[in-house]
Design an enzyme around this catalytic site. Structure first.
Site, PDB file in Angstrom:
ATOM      1  N   PRO A  91      14.201   2.338   0.611  1.00  9.87           N
ATOM      2  CA  PRO A  91      14.965   3.536   0.966  1.00  9.87           C
ATOM      3  C   PRO A  91      14.872   3.770   2.470  1.00  9.87           C
ATOM      4  O   PRO A  91      13.777   3.775   3.034  1.00  9.87           O
ATOM      5  CB  PRO A  91      14.266   4.652   0.178  1.00  9.87           C
ATOM      6  N   THR A 120      16.514   6.267   5.495  1.00 12.09           N
ATOM      7  CA  THR A 120      17.338   7.361   6.008  1.00 12.09           C
ATOM      8  C   THR A 120      18.042   6.903   7.274  1.00 12.09           C
ATOM      9  O   THR A 120      17.419   6.334   8.164  1.00 12.09           O
ATOM     10  CB  THR A 120      16.433   8.579   6.303  1.00 12.09           C
ATOM     11  N   ALA A 136      17.015   8.350   1.160  1.00 12.35           N
ATOM     12  CA  ALA A 136      16.698   9.595   0.465  1.00 12.35           C
ATOM     13  C   ALA A 136      17.920  10.508   0.507  1.00 12.35           C
ATOM     14  O   ALA A 136      18.574  10.635   1.541  1.00 12.35           O
ATOM     15  CB  ALA A 136      15.507  10.256   1.127  1.00 12.35           C
ATOM     16  N   GLN A 179      17.638   7.441  -4.307  1.00 15.35           N
ATOM     17  CA  GLN A 179      16.363   8.149  -4.103  1.00 15.35           C
ATOM     18  C   GLN A 179      16.600   9.660  -4.011  1.00 15.35           C
ATOM     19  O   GLN A 179      17.362  10.137  -3.161  1.00 15.35           O
ATOM     20  CB  GLN A 179      15.657   7.660  -2.833  1.00 15.35           C
ATOM     21  N   HIS A 211      11.548  10.785  -5.078  1.00 10.89           N
ATOM     22  CA  HIS A 211      10.796  10.651  -3.820  1.00 10.89           C
ATOM     23  C   HIS A 211       9.577  11.578  -3.886  1.00 10.89           C
ATOM     24  O   HIS A 211       9.699  12.786  -3.738  1.00 10.89           O
ATOM     25  CB  HIS A 211      11.711  11.035  -2.652  1.00 10.89           C
ATOM     26  N   ALA A 243       6.799  10.719  -1.980  1.00 13.22           N
ATOM     27  CA  ALA A 243       5.993  10.072  -0.929  1.00 13.22           C
ATOM     28  C   ALA A 243       6.230  10.762   0.408  1.00 13.22           C
ATOM     29  O   ALA A 243       6.985  11.733   0.510  1.00 13.22           O
ATOM     30  CB  ALA A 243       6.387   8.599  -0.830  1.00 13.22           C
ATOM     31  N   TYR A 263       6.962  14.762   1.667  1.00 10.53           N
ATOM     32  CA  TYR A 263       8.062  15.653   1.283  1.00 10.53           C
ATOM     33  C   TYR A 263       7.650  16.505   0.078  1.00 10.53           C
ATOM     34  O   TYR A 263       6.483  16.500  -0.326  1.00 10.53           O
ATOM     35  CB  TYR A 263       9.350  14.835   1.081  1.00 10.53           C
ATOM     36  N   ARG A 288       8.260   7.057  -6.291  1.00 12.69           N
ATOM     37  CA  ARG A 288       7.604   6.454  -5.115  1.00 12.69           C
ATOM     38  C   ARG A 288       6.455   7.335  -4.609  1.00 12.69           C
ATOM     39  O   ARG A 288       6.621   8.553  -4.485  1.00 12.69           O
ATOM     40  CB  ARG A 288       8.624   6.290  -3.980  1.00 12.69           C
ATOM     41  N   GLY A 325       5.246  -3.353   5.965  1.00 10.98           N
ATOM     42  CA  GLY A 325       4.799  -4.424   6.847  1.00 10.98           C
ATOM     43  C   GLY A 325       4.788  -5.791   6.203  1.00 10.98           C
ATOM     44  O   GLY A 325       4.058  -6.677   6.644  1.00 10.98           O
TER      45      GLY A 325
HETATM   46  C1  LIG Z   1      14.702   4.067   9.622  1.00  6.46           C
HETATM   47  C2  LIG Z   1      13.777   4.330   8.481  1.00  6.46           C
HETATM   48  C3  LIG Z   1      14.104   5.286   7.531  1.00  6.46           C
HETATM   49  C4  LIG Z   1      13.289   5.516   6.420  1.00  6.46           C
HETATM   50  N1  LIG Z   1      13.695   6.395   5.450  1.00  6.46           N
HETATM   51  C5  LIG Z   1      13.007   6.502   4.290  1.00  6.46           C
HETATM   52  C6  LIG Z   1      13.520   7.256   3.200  1.00  6.46           C
HETATM   53  O1  LIG Z   1      14.630   7.810   3.237  1.00  6.46           O
HETATM   54  N2  LIG Z   1      12.756   7.340   2.075  1.00  6.46           N
HETATM   55  C7  LIG Z   1      11.535   6.723   1.968  1.00  6.46           C
HETATM   56  O2  LIG Z   1      10.885   6.827   0.930  1.00  6.46           O
HETATM   57  N3  LIG Z   1      11.048   5.980   2.987  1.00  6.46           N
HETATM   58  C8  LIG Z   1      11.755   5.827   4.122  1.00  6.46           C
HETATM   59  N4  LIG Z   1      11.291   4.997   5.122  1.00  6.46           N
HETATM   60  C9  LIG Z   1      10.107   4.163   4.875  1.00  6.46           C
HETATM   61  C10 LIG Z   1      10.522   2.781   4.338  1.00  6.46           C
HETATM   62  O3  LIG Z   1      11.076   2.897   3.034  1.00  6.46           O
HETATM   63  C11 LIG Z   1       9.319   1.792   4.269  1.00  6.46           C
HETATM   64  O4  LIG Z   1       8.319   2.309   3.432  1.00  6.46           O
HETATM   65  C12 LIG Z   1       8.748   1.527   5.654  1.00  6.46           C
HETATM   66  O5  LIG Z   1       9.780   1.229   6.583  1.00  6.46           O
HETATM   67  C13 LIG Z   1       7.770   0.357   5.637  1.00  6.46           C
HETATM   68  O6  LIG Z   1       8.395  -0.841   5.265  1.00  6.46           O
HETATM   69  P1  LIG Z   1       8.751  -1.991   6.366  1.00  6.46           P
HETATM   70  O7  LIG Z   1       7.454  -2.325   7.056  1.00  6.46           O
HETATM   71  O8  LIG Z   1       9.282  -3.127   5.550  1.00  6.46           O
HETATM   72  O9  LIG Z   1       9.749  -1.413   7.305  1.00  6.46           O
HETATM   73  C14 LIG Z   1      12.075   4.787   6.261  1.00  6.46           C
HETATM   74  C15 LIG Z   1      11.743   3.833   7.233  1.00  6.46           C
HETATM   75  C16 LIG Z   1      12.573   3.584   8.315  1.00  6.46           C
HETATM   76  C17 LIG Z   1      12.202   2.499   9.302  1.00  6.46           C
END
Ligand SMILES: Cc1cc2nc3c(=O)[nH]c(=O)nc-3n(C[C@H](O)[C@H](O)[C@H](O)COP(=O)(O)O)c2cc1C
Length: 362
Positions: free
Chosen positions: A28, A30, A62, A104, A168, A170, A173, A220, A293
């Site tokens: 997910p 944003t 989300a 989400q 959501h 996590a 929120y 989540r 990561g």
């Molecule tokens: C631009 C951006 C927007 C995000 N928006 C959400 C979101 O809307 N909902 C959510 O649960 N996590 C959100 N996250 C967290 C990501 O889902 C993810 O857990 C986080 O980027 C770590 O994964 P990665 O290392 O593969 O980037 C966001 C992360 C980024 C970079």
């Protein structure tokens, strides 16, 4: 180590009532590209369509469950007919490519830009000189109305053609604000013990899964994240109790999704190296989604170790519309550009990341 093509990463797995053909899922994310009425536009249709793959899972950004759930601009919602219609175009486009898409469900609680509601009247810390944005603690009698908003949003999502919804809970929120001990100082049945703090989360799962089915419901969690000033006094105890309750009461949920301790919201973070998702992984018997990561190598290793894992990519998927194909072929990745993550309504950094073939031809 197994190669990408022979690894479990590219083996099918049952998720709810769908079969994934591979386990490279989109997180997910944003992106603030909806219009001013919180309706997704054709830009978002292109974005999701680009990232859809045959038998691959996409989790949407989300999405506000109701008009009151959040006031960030250009975040999509799923409460109005226009929103449902706009999302239907997106789910159709993803389905044409054989993709599977979950929405989400989001309520910001105290993280909203205007005073909203939360577990307790505890504001997020503000920059010096800025007034704190103090949320109103919900009355016990108001809680069922919010749970009902999650349920209605889930029903709307199914009407919009989604294969399922993920609650959501996590990243600090609304539901996380009830769960974690530093943002919940309630003295009613929704506060105090971990069991009480988890109550609203379990009631939400119950309402949503009764409405759309356990096999189309997921959730989540980010037990160790300090994003949005979260801090539970005993995250292993709190989230183990909750995971056990989910396992006992809702064993057929499509999946549980956990964020790795090395991540804080949308960024990498310092963390205690003793922290691990293992306690929760040991409890939950269904499909386990893991994000944070990950690289191709760590995803292959995780998929080898655990048969029921789906590996979730955020920043890499945002920057690589064809990420599963790149992984499968060992192709290099585009680098993400943080300055366009949240560029309101802009196509730049949204639908212009090249596919591998375009890149090689260029
Ligand atoms: C631009 C951006 C927007 C995000 N928006 C959400 C979101 O809307 N909902 C959510 O649960 N996590 C959100 N996250 C967290 C990501 O889902 C993810 O857990 C986080 O980027 C770590 O994964 P990665 O290392 O593969 O980037 C966001 C992360 C980024 C970079």
């Amino acid at each position: 180590m197994a190669s990408a093509t022979s690894s479990n990463l590219f083996k099918p797995i049952q998720l709810g009532n769908k079969t994934l053909k591979h386990r490279v899922a989109m997180a997910p994310l944003t992106r603030f590209r909806a219009d001013d009425d919180h309706v997704p536009t054709d830009l978002s249709k292109t974005y999701y369509e680009q990232r859809a793959s045959d038998g691959g899972l996409i989790i949407t950004e989300a999405t506000f469950i109701s008009e009151q759930a959040g006031h960030y601009p250009n975040v999509p919602g799923i409460w109005s007919n226009d929103q449902i219609k706009a999302w239907k175009k997106i789910t159709d486009a993803v389905h044409v490519k054989g993709g599977i898409i979950y929405l989400q469900l989001w309520h910001l609680g105290r993280a909203d830009g205007v005073p909203n509601v939360s577990a307790s009247a505890i504001a997020l810390p503000t920059a010096e000189g800025k007034e704190p944005n103090v949320p109103r603690a919900l009355e016990t009698s108001e809680i069922p109305q919010i749970v009902d908003q999650y349920k209605q949003a889930a029903l709307n999502s199914i009407e919009a053609g989604f294969d399922g919804v993920v609650i959501h809970s996590a990243n600090g929120y609304f539901l996380d604000q009830f769960l974690q001990s530093n943002s919940n100082k309630r003295t009613d049945k929704y506060g105090g013990s971990a069991e009480n703090r988890a109550r609203i989360v379990l009631e939400t799962i119950e309402a949503v899964s009764n409405a759309v089915g356990q096999e189309r419901t997921a959730i989540r969690f980010s037990p160790y994240s300090h994003f949005q000033d979260m801090h539970d006094a005993n995250p292993v105890e709190t989230f183990s109790l909750l995971t056990q309750a989910v396992q006992d009461r809702f064993p057929n949920l499509a999946y549980l999704h956990f964020v790795e301790p090395r991540i804080s919201g949308d960024s990498d973070a310092e963390h205690d190296s003793a922290q691990s998702l293992k306690p929760f992984h040991d409890i939950w018997k269904g499909v386990f989604l893991r994000a944070g990561g990950l690289t191709l190598e760590s995803a292959i290793a995780a998929a080898e170790k655990n048969e029921k894992e789906v590996l979730v990519f955020g920043r890499a998927f945002l920057a690589n519309p064809d990420l599963p194909l790149r992984f499968k072929n060992g192709w290099e990745l585009n680098q993400y550009k943080r300055d366009t993550f949240y560029a309101n309504k802009s196509p730049v950094g949204y639908i212009d990341y090249p596919f591998y073939s375009e890149k090689t031809q260029a």
